[in-house]
Design a protein around this motif. Structure first.
Motif, mmCIF file in Angstrom:
data_model
loop_
_atom_site.group_PDB
_atom_site.id
_atom_site.type_symbol
_atom_site.label_atom_id
_atom_site.label_comp_id
_atom_site.label_asym_id
_atom_site.label_seq_id
_atom_site.Cartn_x
_atom_site.Cartn_y
_atom_site.Cartn_z
ATOM 1 N N UNK A 112 -19.783 37.912 -7.456
ATOM 2 C CA UNK A 112 -18.883 38.839 -7.842
ATOM 3 C C UNK A 112 -17.445 38.183 -8.315
ATOM 4 N N UNK A 113 -17.071 37.226 -7.613
ATOM 5 C CA UNK A 113 -15.594 36.660 -7.923
ATOM 6 C C UNK A 113 -15.881 35.603 -9.002
ATOM 7 N N UNK A 114 -17.133 34.966 -8.820
ATOM 8 C CA UNK A 114 -17.105 33.929 -10.154
ATOM 9 C C UNK A 114 -17.518 34.693 -11.384
ATOM 10 N N UNK A 115 -17.961 35.897 -11.348
ATOM 11 C CA UNK A 115 -18.090 36.387 -12.574
ATOM 12 C C UNK A 115 -16.854 37.427 -13.118
ATOM 13 N N UNK A 116 -15.750 37.235 -12.228
ATOM 14 C CA UNK A 116 -14.628 37.896 -12.624
ATOM 15 C C UNK A 116 -14.528 39.148 -11.994
ATOM 16 N N UNK A 117 -15.325 39.483 -11.218
ATOM 17 C CA UNK A 117 -14.931 40.784 -10.741
ATOM 18 C C UNK A 117 -14.325 41.117 -9.254
ATOM 19 N N UNK A 118 -13.798 42.006 -8.866
ATOM 20 C CA UNK A 118 -13.172 42.302 -7.552
ATOM 21 C C UNK A 118 -14.284 42.579 -6.529
ATOM 22 N N UNK A 119 -14.139 42.383 -5.450
ATOM 23 C CA UNK A 119 -15.038 42.654 -4.273
ATOM 24 C C UNK A 119 -14.365 43.230 -3.220
ATOM 25 N N UNK A 120 -15.057 44.277 -2.330
ATOM 26 C CA UNK A 120 -14.391 44.999 -1.425
ATOM 27 C C UNK A 120 -15.128 44.813 -0.222
ATOM 28 N N UNK A 121 -14.560 44.166 0.846
ATOM 29 C CA UNK A 121 -15.047 43.694 1.839
ATOM 30 C C UNK A 121 -14.751 44.719 3.210
ATOM 31 N N UNK A 122 -15.688 45.093 4.040
ATOM 32 C CA UNK A 122 -15.494 46.049 5.007
ATOM 33 C C UNK A 122 -15.619 45.119 6.276
ATOM 34 N N UNK A 123 -14.645 45.027 6.967
ATOM 35 C CA UNK A 123 -14.995 44.152 8.519
ATOM 36 C C UNK A 123 -14.652 44.952 9.560
ATOM 37 N N UNK A 124 -16.040 45.653 10.207
ATOM 38 C CA UNK A 124 -15.803 46.332 11.403
ATOM 39 C C UNK A 124 -15.403 45.651 12.594
ATOM 40 N N UNK A 125 -14.705 46.384 13.568
ATOM 41 C CA UNK A 125 -14.310 45.671 14.554
ATOM 42 C C UNK A 125 -15.006 45.854 15.776
ATOM 43 N N UNK A 126 -16.122 46.745 15.721
ATOM 44 C CA UNK A 126 -17.071 47.035 16.561
ATOM 45 C C UNK A 126 -17.924 45.506 17.167
ATOM 46 N N UNK A 127 -18.146 45.361 18.128
ATOM 47 C CA UNK A 127 -18.932 44.023 18.710
ATOM 48 C C UNK A 127 -20.250 43.857 17.744
ATOM 49 N N UNK A 128 -21.183 44.645 17.390
ATOM 50 C CA UNK A 128 -22.317 44.654 17.061
ATOM 51 C C UNK A 128 -22.508 44.923 15.417
ATOM 52 N N UNK A 129 -21.305 44.759 14.857
ATOM 53 C CA UNK A 129 -21.362 45.201 13.547
ATOM 54 C C UNK A 129 -20.982 43.995 12.602
ATOM 55 N N UNK A 130 -21.354 43.913 11.494
ATOM 56 C CA UNK A 130 -21.254 42.854 10.707
ATOM 57 C C UNK A 130 -20.471 43.305 9.436
#
Length: 315
Positions: A112-130
């Motif tokens: 997405x970044x290389x194609x010039x698009x923004x990206x929205x990343x969610x980082x959970x704080x729970x131990x077993x979530x990615x």
């Protein structure tokens, strides 16, 4: 940020350290990142004792896989274990990236970044979530919108273009070089750039969707400036920056010619010409620094004055 995720893709397994909370005066902003492996460090979250603390904790996370917060205290308070005297506090999130899930996520981010698009990343704080890509989040998490790196189109592959490509790459620009001479514009002279040997109008057309396009005209002649200006000023999405090298006499001559071609005076006033900041630059290397300083000024904001000026006035 693009280079950060490129490095992450190559370095896994690695710990990604991300500044997620700041208070007061601190050396880096929310979203700043650093990659830590067993033997290497890529990027920085501010240096000093605070960063050393993060590296030490990250090496443990690399072994255990247990995510954790690290607080960096820069208040300088005597009663606390501080890591500096900037005056603020930073909270840094450490997470190990290593599985196929993280590998696929990193590839998605890069695409997405290389194609010039923004990206929205969610980082959970729970131990077993990615982490995952989404614009919505119901979890307790850090949501980060990463914009694509700005693109610098260098028109003209001469001596100044070679040095400018090097400096622009160092300061975080994706670099594209356009010149019809393949003996000048090639991967050997521009190892960190994409090279276009097509006409300037075709090159600009390929960048039509880029919202963060910067352009530096360092061509070998008047007619190449005219062709480049016509193509770039006619873009539906205006360039964030458009600069042209040359003496004041050459600039005025080009402006008169381009105005006769029907370009409005308002558009002409948006051009940075002669290009760069006045630092007395003479050599191609110095000129590249002068241009790059102006690119940073436009991108980040600022005055262009010496940082010591206010102190010298006091003294």
């Amino acid at each position: 940020m693009l280079n950060c995720y490129r490095q992450l893709l190559e370095k896994m397994p690695a710990v990604l350290a991300t500044v997620m909370q700041v208070q007061g005066s601190v050396p880096r902003e929310v979203g700043a990142k650093m990659i830590i492996t067993e033997t290497e460090i890529f990027g920085t979250i501010g240096g000093g004792a605070g960063e050393a603390k993060v590296i030490q904790k990250a090496r443990k996370v690399l072994q255990t896989g247990e995510k954790q917060w690290v607080e960096i205290d820069l208040t300088g308070a005597l009663q606390r274990d501080t890591q500096g005297i900037c005056g603020g506090i930073m909270r840094v999130w450490l997470e190990r990236w290593e599985s196929d899930r993280y590998l696929a996520l990193t590839q998605q981010i890069l695409t997405q970044l290389e194609s010039g698009q923004s990206v929205s990343i969610v980082t959970p704080f729970a131990p077993h979530q990615s982490p995952y890509l989404s614009e919505d989040c119901l979890d307790e998490a850090f949501i980060e919108i990463i914009e694509p790196s700005p693109t610098l189109l260098i028109v003209g592959a001469g001596h100044c273009g070679i040095q400018l490509a090097k400096v622009a790459d160092l300061i975080g620009f994706q670099v594209i070089v356009q010149d019809d001479r393949s003996e000048w514009a090639n991967a050997n002279l521009y190892p960190n750039a994409e090279v276009f040997n097509c006409p300037i109008a075709d090159a600009v057309a390929q960048l039509a969707t880029h919202t963060e396009l910067y352009a530096a005209l360092v061509t070998r002649g008047y007619q190449y400036d005219l062709a480049a200006l016509q193509a770039l000023l006619d873009r539906t999405l205006p360039c964030r920056y458009l600069g042209m090298i040359g003496s004041e006499k050459r600039v005025k001559q080009v402006f008169r010619a381009i105005e006769k071609a029907g370009i409005s005076p308002e558009k002409l006033r948006s051009i940075y010409a002669p290009i760069g900041l006045d630092i007395g630059a003479l050599t191609p290397e110095e000129i590249a620094v002068s241009i790059s300083a102006e690119l940073i000024l436009v991108r980040r904001g600022g005055t262009g004055r010496s940082l010591s000026q206010s102190l010298r006035m006091i003294n």
